[in-house]
Enzyme design. Structure first.
Site, PDB file in Angstrom:
ATOM      1  CE1 TYR A 186      -2.258   3.253   2.669  1.00  0.00           C
ATOM      2  CE2 TYR A 186      -3.639   2.596   0.825  1.00  0.00           C
ATOM      3  CZ  TYR A 186      -3.343   3.486   1.849  1.00  0.00           C
ATOM      4  OH  TYR A 186      -4.130   4.599   2.033  1.00  0.00           O
ATOM      5  CG  ASP A 235       5.992   3.635   0.427  1.00  0.00           C
ATOM      6  OD1 ASP A 235       4.786   3.395   0.206  1.00  0.00           O
ATOM      7  OD2 ASP A 235       6.377   4.385   1.354  1.00  0.00           O
ATOM      8  CE  LYS A 287       2.798   4.978   7.997  1.00  0.00           C
ATOM      9  NZ  LYS A 287       1.395   4.960   8.416  1.00  0.00           N
TER      10      LYS A 287
END
Ligand code: KE4
Length: 431
Positions: free
Chosen positions: A144, A239, A267
């Site tokens: 994702y 990623d 994050k």
């Protein structure tokens, strides 16, 4: 029976916010119960609006490597807010955090701040397309990369959990340029490249998948990707929105010793505030506007408060690399406690861990890609989640997610978690 405050708030929120939440996975649909509303967090715990205390292993889905509200970030923010919240003009702090990321992640020669992981990955793919002049890109089933249209093609994480392999609203045009390969299967990549010779701009991969649950890439798989991208002039994008500064100071690329052409972050680099970033080879990044023709922008990119929180977090890591041995010790202790409990029961489960990110899969057998992960028994996972929650342990409310250990989960927290796990898993074993 009187409704709890969480139940009342959830009931009302659903009238005004889609599903009552601002991000789907928070709605607890994957675990068949209602979400709890959180009032505040402190250290390894957070507290719901009914006053219940939880040991929190979500940590805002990854940012809280130092637990909730660490003093050094809070103090930095309280000071920063005295100067204002946002200027829409360059600040020295943006230069400082850019230089720090470049120092900590050697493959990054230039970096652009954005406001979310999705913006980072979306921009990185656009940069690769602009740099190569090609349209297609390869992603992996179960990975994702956020909710940009061209990623929501058999995405993992929320979409996977919601059972929507592709999302309505994604155009055929987008789907046509997104090619899906199998994680940890280099031959599936080679096959796609042969079928799309000289048409592929990029390969984007979670070097350690966290969004089908934790599934580490094999060394040969990542090395294979690196070699193929170098040979075929394809931009390799790691990623690292979840793994960046989580699994090592230099992220997963440090663990594997592989340099991607571009990396994406999020994050932890926001210290709990909305931040993303993409960066990498200068020759690619210099094509980003206003330096080059590839457009990318953001009103609040590099926001002073978000930069303050992120810079404080990264500086702490940079000055205290021992953070990772502390996280490893705590996480290994938790893993061993769980594994010893699993030895004593009949049913078999799979536990994958890399550093302080971990997933227990409710499936008998190894989980090393999407096809094996998807065999998990999500109904049993739901029971497990809710029973642990009743015991005051807040895990990821979906099977295909990671939990995160922080530097402030202490021995009492870990032992309470292990004991709660033992009673929960043995109760499930007899059902
Ligand atoms: P955001 O746009 O949600 O900041 O980042 C997207 C993203 C990109 N890349 C990776 C590897 C990610 O893990 C994420 C976001 N992770 C999910 C958790 N699986 C965020 C939780 C949510 O969607 O609410």
């Amino acid at each position: 029976m009187k409704m709890s405050k969480s139940e009342q708030l959830f009931k009302e929120s659903q009238k005004f916010i889609p599903g009552g939440v601002n991000s789907p996975v928070r709605a607890f649909k994957a675990v068949g119960s209602n979400p709890i509303f959180i009032r505040r967090g402190e250290g390894s715990k957070f507290y719901d609006v009914d006053g219940n205390e939880y040991i929190d292993y979500i940590g805002s889905w990854g940012p809280h490597i130092f637990g909730h509200n660490p003093a050094f970030i809070k103090e930095a923010l309280l000071k920063a807010v005295e100067n204002g919240t946002s200027f829409g003009a360059p600040t020295e702090l943006e230069l400082k955090i850019a230089k720090l990321i470049i120092e900590m992640v050697p493959s990054v020669e230039m970096v652009r701040m954005v406001n979310s992981g999705t913006e980072a990955t979306m921009s990185a793919v656009r940069a690769a397309r602009g740099f190569t002049g090609k349209d297609k890109f390869i992603k992996f089933e179960g990975c994702y990369h956020g909710h940009a249209d061209y990623f929501l093609i058999k995405a993992g994480s929320g979409a996977l959990t919601l059972g929507i392999p592709t999302s309505p609203g994604v155009t055929k045009g987008n789907a046509a340029d997104t090619l899906i390969a199998d994680y940890n299967d280099i031959d599936s990549v080679k096959k796609i490249i042969t079928q799309n010779k000289n048409e592929i701009a990029a390969i984007i991969v979670e070097p350690i998948a966290g969004n089908m649950g934790v599934v580490p890439a094999s060394n040969e798989f990542l090395k294979g990707l690196r070699n193929i991208c170098s040979e075929e002039k394809i931009v390799l994008i790691f990623d690292e929105v979840m793994t960046g500064f989580r699994v090592a100071k230099g992220g997963a690329q440090e663990l594997y010793g592989i340099k991607p052409d571009l990396s994406t972050f999020g994050k932890i680099i926001g210290g709990g505030l909305p931040v993303g970033a993409f960066g990498g080879k200068k020759e690619i990044m210099e094509m980003i506007a206003p330096c080059g023709p590839i457009y990318q922008a953001g009103t609040l990119s590099g926001n002073p408060l978000a930069m303050t929180a992120g810079y404080a977090a990264l500086q702490y890591i940079n000055k205290n690399p021992g953070v990772y041995s502390l996280l490893e010790k705590k996480s290994a202790y938790l893993e061993n406690g769980i594994r010893s409990a699993l030895h004593d029961i009949k049913k078999r489960y799979a536990l994958n861990r890399v550093g302080s990110m971990m997933t227990l899969f409710f499936v008998d057998g190894e989980v090393n890609n999407f096809k094996t992960a998807i065999k998990s028994n999500t109904a049993t996972f739901g029971k497990y989640f809710n029973r642990m929650l009743e015991k005051g342990i807040y895990l990821a409310p979906a099977q295909f997610e990671a939990i995160f250990v922080s530097t402030v989960h202490n021995q009492i927290d870990l032992d309470k978690t292990i004991n709660s796990f033992i009673s929960t898993i043995s109760s499930l074993d007899s059902e």
